[in-house]
Design a protein around this motif. Structure first.
Motif, PDB file in Angstrom:
ATOM      1  N   GLU A 106      -1.495 -15.092   5.688  1.00  0.00           N
ATOM      2  CA  GLU A 106      -0.431 -14.999   6.704  1.00  0.00           C
ATOM      3  C   GLU A 106      -0.004 -13.553   6.913  1.00  0.00           C
ATOM      4  OE1 GLU A 106       1.661 -19.364   6.233  1.00  0.00           O
ATOM      5  OE2 GLU A 106       1.950 -17.886   4.685  1.00  0.00           O
ATOM      6  N   ILE A 107       0.036 -12.802   5.825  1.00  0.00           N
ATOM      7  CA  ILE A 107       0.394 -11.381   5.938  1.00  0.00           C
ATOM      8  C   ILE A 107      -0.645 -10.668   6.815  1.00  0.00           C
ATOM      9  CG2 ILE A 107       0.589  -9.203   4.652  1.00  0.00           C
ATOM     10  CD1 ILE A 107       1.724 -10.844   2.315  1.00  0.00           C
ATOM     11  N   LEU A 108      -1.934 -10.951   6.537  1.00  0.00           N
ATOM     12  CA  LEU A 108      -3.003 -10.287   7.298  1.00  0.00           C
ATOM     13  C   LEU A 108      -2.964 -10.692   8.771  1.00  0.00           C
ATOM     14  CD1 LEU A 108      -5.937 -10.467   4.715  1.00  0.00           C
ATOM     15  CD2 LEU A 108      -4.476  -8.529   5.249  1.00  0.00           C
ATOM     16  N   LEU A 109      -2.626 -11.957   9.038  1.00  0.00           N
ATOM     17  CA  LEU A 109      -2.532 -12.408  10.427  1.00  0.00           C
ATOM     18  C   LEU A 109      -1.378 -11.717  11.146  1.00  0.00           C
ATOM     19  CD1 LEU A 109      -3.325 -16.217  10.166  1.00  0.00           C
ATOM     20  CD2 LEU A 109      -4.561 -14.521  11.537  1.00  0.00           C
ATOM     21  N   LEU A 130      -0.189  -8.832  10.490  1.00  0.00           N
ATOM     22  CA  LEU A 130      -0.617  -7.450  10.734  1.00  0.00           C
ATOM     23  C   LEU A 130      -1.602  -7.382  11.891  1.00  0.00           C
ATOM     24  CD1 LEU A 130      -1.209  -5.790   7.259  1.00  0.00           C
ATOM     25  CD2 LEU A 130       0.266  -4.980   9.076  1.00  0.00           C
ATOM     26  N   GLU A 131      -2.481  -8.374  11.950  1.00  0.00           N
ATOM     27  CA  GLU A 131      -3.528  -8.365  12.979  1.00  0.00           C
ATOM     28  C   GLU A 131      -2.941  -8.374  14.378  1.00  0.00           C
ATOM     29  OE1 GLU A 131      -6.847 -11.370  12.847  1.00  0.00           O
ATOM     30  OE2 GLU A 131      -7.225 -10.193  11.035  1.00  0.00           O
ATOM     31  N   LYS A 132      -1.795  -9.031  14.530  1.00  0.00           N
ATOM     32  CA  LYS A 132      -1.135  -9.056  15.845  1.00  0.00           C
ATOM     33  C   LYS A 132      -0.832  -7.648  16.328  1.00  0.00           C
ATOM     34  CE  LYS A 132       1.089 -13.584  15.558  1.00  0.00           C
ATOM     35  NZ  LYS A 132       1.599 -13.936  14.227  1.00  0.00           N
ATOM     36  N   HIS A 133      -0.631  -6.734  15.374  1.00  0.00           N
ATOM     37  CA  HIS A 133      -0.332  -5.343  15.734  1.00  0.00           C
ATOM     38  C   HIS A 133      -1.529  -4.439  15.465  1.00  0.00           C
ATOM     39  CE1 HIS A 133       3.855  -6.433  16.319  1.00  0.00           C
ATOM     40  NE2 HIS A 133       3.801  -7.089  15.181  1.00  0.00           N
ATOM     41  N   GLY A 134      -2.706  -5.047  15.401  1.00  0.00           N
ATOM     42  CA  GLY A 134      -3.924  -4.270  15.155  1.00  0.00           C
ATOM     43  C   GLY A 134      -3.899  -3.564  13.819  1.00  0.00           C
ATOM     44  N   GLY A 135      -3.267  -4.202  12.827  1.00  0.00           N
ATOM     45  CA  GLY A 135      -3.015  -3.484  11.571  1.00  0.00           C
ATOM     46  C   GLY A 135      -3.952  -3.832  10.427  1.00  0.00           C
ATOM     47  N   ILE A 136      -4.060  -2.894   9.489  1.00  0.00           N
ATOM     48  CA  ILE A 136      -4.789  -3.130   8.235  1.00  0.00           C
ATOM     49  C   ILE A 136      -3.907  -2.632   7.089  1.00  0.00           C
ATOM     50  CG2 ILE A 136      -7.169  -3.016   9.068  1.00  0.00           C
ATOM     51  CD1 ILE A 136      -7.115  -0.003   8.307  1.00  0.00           C
ATOM     52  N   CYS A 137      -4.089  -3.200   5.889  1.00  0.00           N
ATOM     53  CA  CYS A 137      -3.271  -2.746   4.772  1.00  0.00           C
ATOM     54  C   CYS A 137      -4.136  -2.419   3.565  1.00  0.00           C
ATOM     55  CB  CYS A 137      -2.228  -3.792   4.399  1.00  0.00           C
ATOM     56  SG  CYS A 137      -2.970  -5.334   3.869  1.00  0.00           S
ATOM     57  N   ASP A 138      -3.574  -1.626   2.670  1.00  0.00           N
ATOM     58  CA  ASP A 138      -4.354  -1.171   1.521  1.00  0.00           C
ATOM     59  C   ASP A 138      -3.386  -0.734   0.424  1.00  0.00           C
ATOM     60  OD1 ASP A 138      -6.507  -0.290   0.004  1.00  0.00           O
ATOM     61  OD2 ASP A 138      -6.406   1.736   0.824  1.00  0.00           O
ATOM     62  N   CYS A 139      -3.829  -0.887  -0.838  1.00  0.00           N
ATOM     63  CA  CYS A 139      -3.012  -0.371  -1.941  1.00  0.00           C
ATOM     64  C   CYS A 139      -3.936   0.387  -2.881  1.00  0.00           C
ATOM     65  CB  CYS A 139      -2.340  -1.509  -2.700  1.00  0.00           C
ATOM     66  SG  CYS A 139      -1.484  -0.926  -4.176  1.00  0.00           S
ATOM     67  N   GLN A 140      -3.511   1.583  -3.302  1.00  0.00           N
ATOM     68  CA  GLN A 140      -4.319   2.370  -4.238  1.00  0.00           C
ATOM     69  C   GLN A 140      -3.439   2.879  -5.353  1.00  0.00           C
ATOM     70  OE1 GLN A 140      -6.143   5.511  -1.997  1.00  0.00           O
ATOM     71  NE2 GLN A 140      -7.482   4.115  -0.887  1.00  0.00           N
ATOM     72  N   THR A 141      -3.936   2.805  -6.577  1.00  0.00           N
ATOM     73  CA  THR A 141      -3.166   3.389  -7.666  1.00  0.00           C
ATOM     74  C   THR A 141      -3.979   4.525  -8.269  1.00  0.00           C
ATOM     75  OG1 THR A 141      -4.129   1.868  -9.246  1.00  0.00           O
ATOM     76  CG2 THR A 141      -2.017   1.251  -8.343  1.00  0.00           C
ATOM     77  N   SER A 142      -3.272   5.546  -8.739  1.00  0.00           N
ATOM     78  CA  SER A 142      -3.945   6.626  -9.461  1.00  0.00           C
ATOM     79  C   SER A 142      -3.211   6.767 -10.788  1.00  0.00           C
ATOM     80  CB  SER A 142      -3.884   7.916  -8.649  1.00  0.00           C
ATOM     81  OG  SER A 142      -2.536   8.320  -8.522  1.00  0.00           O
ATOM     82  N   ARG A 143      -3.471   7.864 -11.496  1.00  0.00           N
ATOM     83  CA  ARG A 143      -2.802   8.025 -12.792  1.00  0.00           C
ATOM     84  C   ARG A 143      -1.300   8.216 -12.653  1.00  0.00           C
ATOM     85  NH1 ARG A 143      -6.685   8.305 -16.476  1.00  0.00           N
ATOM     86  NH2 ARG A 143      -8.716   8.537 -15.517  1.00  0.00           N
ATOM     87  N   ASP A 144      -0.866   8.740 -11.494  1.00  0.00           N
ATOM     88  CA  ASP A 144       0.567   9.050 -11.390  1.00  0.00           C
ATOM     89  C   ASP A 144       1.265   8.457 -10.162  1.00  0.00           C
ATOM     90  OD1 ASP A 144      -0.785  10.580  -9.605  1.00  0.00           O
ATOM     91  OD2 ASP A 144      -0.035  12.512 -10.284  1.00  0.00           O
TER      92      ASP A 144
END
Length: 500
Positions: free
Chosen positions: A103-106, A108-122
């Motif tokens: 549902e979250i992706l849908l 977002l899709e209405k607004h042509g959106g994509i999402c992503d999460c990245q973690t690093s050491r800090d």
């Protein structure tokens, strides 16, 4: 009239009278876009009442990149089982009060959106790229993803499987770079901060559950440790959305209490981490990679908050390097030292690349090299000699080339919206302000050969950090590597063997 005028010029009769270099009469004067428009937009920063910082950079276009960066990563897991960051990255944008991941992706899709999460050491970064029109939806989604994750048992169980698979993959990959980076950090900062594992250790996969995650989130996901950054939007609009969705929000784990935050400063220890591993079956494809031993040697550089960070970045560029099969001409860094002095001279070496990792309180400059197991000793000596030669004087040509390369890389990367977003977010998170690209370029331009010499001399005083992977029968001892790095010419102490 338009068509008549057009006909007049396009028919044979009137055509030869007007030269191609003069504008056509009766046509309005063109207005050209100016190039320096980007620099005028400085980064705007507002701090909300709860301590959350909102930073934005305007950029022309109908899409924007917005996200939340949090001062939280594997370096903060000292009092917890390592691997929490790894889990949170995988659990991002899953079930919240908005509904399921789909549902979250849908939405977002209405607004042509994509999402992503990245973690690093800090740092942990939740980001969304979408149309500017959907800004309000995007910020409320982000607020939910960061502060209201449901962390259902079945989700956590799925993530355990994903993490196990990733750990297996990490050990099987023909490219050992991620594994070596883990090992060199563990060697350089033994048992503390950035030396703690970034990937969840296998024995912790079952220990991490909702209670552990909530206890961690309660301490680290608090507004004063966050920045909401946006690129391609009006600042006021972003601040309004932040007030609406991030100001008086109660997280799902109850009130944040940043009382138990690990504030320890990175302690550089140096040392060696070895992993004896049979690499002969890593790639059994149609073109098997020969069995290689990988070595990474690093020394302490400096934090990205210090002035010496820029000379170290230039030095890293000057060392350069890459794989021995790298295609492309001189513009690809073929004139860097690790190509000229190492790969072009020693054809048995498969790779020689310099890396610079920098954090808010320390940094690590390392060289990764790989070759046939029988030539490990020689390879180590070639690296130690390169480190010692960094302390000599840098040639004017190579220094200028490295500075130009660094500036062009910086400017070319900052053409892309997600990169600007990350740059704005990270700088504001760690320093509370942002240095603009042209300021950084001026700093790069002012680096001199004596700066390079000075930072190298300082770096060579530190104990080496060594990571070794593969068949290590020929690996010199840590003490010998240390002796080579304290010598004048970087040579390993000679070993006399009775039986060759």
């Amino acid at each position: 009239f338009g068509i008549a005028a057009y006909r007049k010029y396009s028919t044979g009769g009137g055509y030869p009278n007007i030269s191609l270099s003069t504008p056509l009469p009766g046509i309005p004067k063109p207005v050209f876009a100016s190039v320096d428009g980007q620099e005028k937009y400085e980064t705007k920063i507002t701090t909300l009442e709860n301590g959350l910082r909102v930073a934005s950079q305007n950029k022309f276009g109908q899409f924007c990149t917005v996200g939340i960066l949090i001062n939280s990563g594997s370096r903060h897991e000292a009092k917890y089982p390592s691997g929490i960051g790894h889990f949170l990255e995988k659990l991002a944008f899953s079930v919240t009060q908005y509904g399921s991941k789909d549902e979250i992706l849908l939405t977002l899709e209405k607004h042509g959106g994509i999402c992503d999460c990245q973690t690093s050491r800090d740092t942990t970064m939740y980001a969304v790229s979408a149309e500017v029109k959907g800004l309000d939806t995007v910020v409320s989604l982000l607020s939910d993803a960061v502060l209201q994750p449901r962390l259902l048992d079945e989700e956590v169980e799925m993530i355990r499987m994903a993490v196990r698979f990733e750990l297996e993959d990490l050990n099987m990959r023909p490219d050992p770079e991620p594994l070596l980076t883990e090992m060199i950090h563990a060697a350089a900062y033994r048992g503390n901060t950035v030396g703690l594992p970034r990937f969840c250790p296998a024995e912790n996969v079952d220990k991490i559950d909702k209670a552990v995650l909530h206890s961690y989130l309660r301490n680290y996901y608090c507004p004063e440790r966050m920045v909401l950054a946006g690129v391609g939007i009006e600042h006021e609009q972003l601040v309004d959305c932040a007030r609406k969705h991030l100001l008086d929000v109660k997280p799902v784990w109850g009130a944040s209490s940043a009382t138990n935050v690990d504030l320890s400063v990175a302690q550089y220890t140096g040392g060696i981490v070895k992993m004896e591993k049979d690499m002969s079956d890593v790639s059994l494809g149609p073109t098997p990679i020969p069995e290689l031993t990988h070595i990474m040697i690093g020394l302490e550089s400096c934090s990205f908050l210090e002035e010496d960070f820029i000379p170290f970045a230039v030095l890293n560029m000057m060392m350069g390097g890459g794989g021995s099969f790298s295609a492309g001409g001189p513009g690809k860094g073929m004139f860097t030292r690790l190509y000229l002095n190492v790969l072009n001279r020693h054809h048995w070496m498969y790779n020689a690349t310099a890396y610079h990792h920098s954090y808010e309180d320390s940094g690590l400059l390392c060289i990764h090299a790989s070759a046939d197991p029988r030539q490990v000793r020689e390879m180590v000596e070639i690296i130690t000699r390169e480190f010692i030669q960094m302390g000599g004087s840098a040639g004017e040509m190579e220094l200028e080339r490295a500075k130009t390369q660094l500036k062009s890389m910086l400017m070319m990367n900052l053409e892309s919206r997600p990169v600007i977003f990350e740059d704005v977010g990270r700088q504001v998170l760690s320093t509370g302000k942002r240095k603009l690209p042209h300021e950084l370029c001026d700093l790069i331009s002012s680096v001199t050969a004596s700066d390079i010499k000075r930072v190298t001399t300082k770096m060579l005083r530190s104990k080496p950090a060594v990571a070794a992977l593969g068949d290590l029968t020929e690996l010199p001892t840590y003490e010998h590597i240390q002796a080579a790095l304290s010598s004048k010419d970087g040579r390993l102490p000679r070993i006399y063997r009775l039986f060759r």
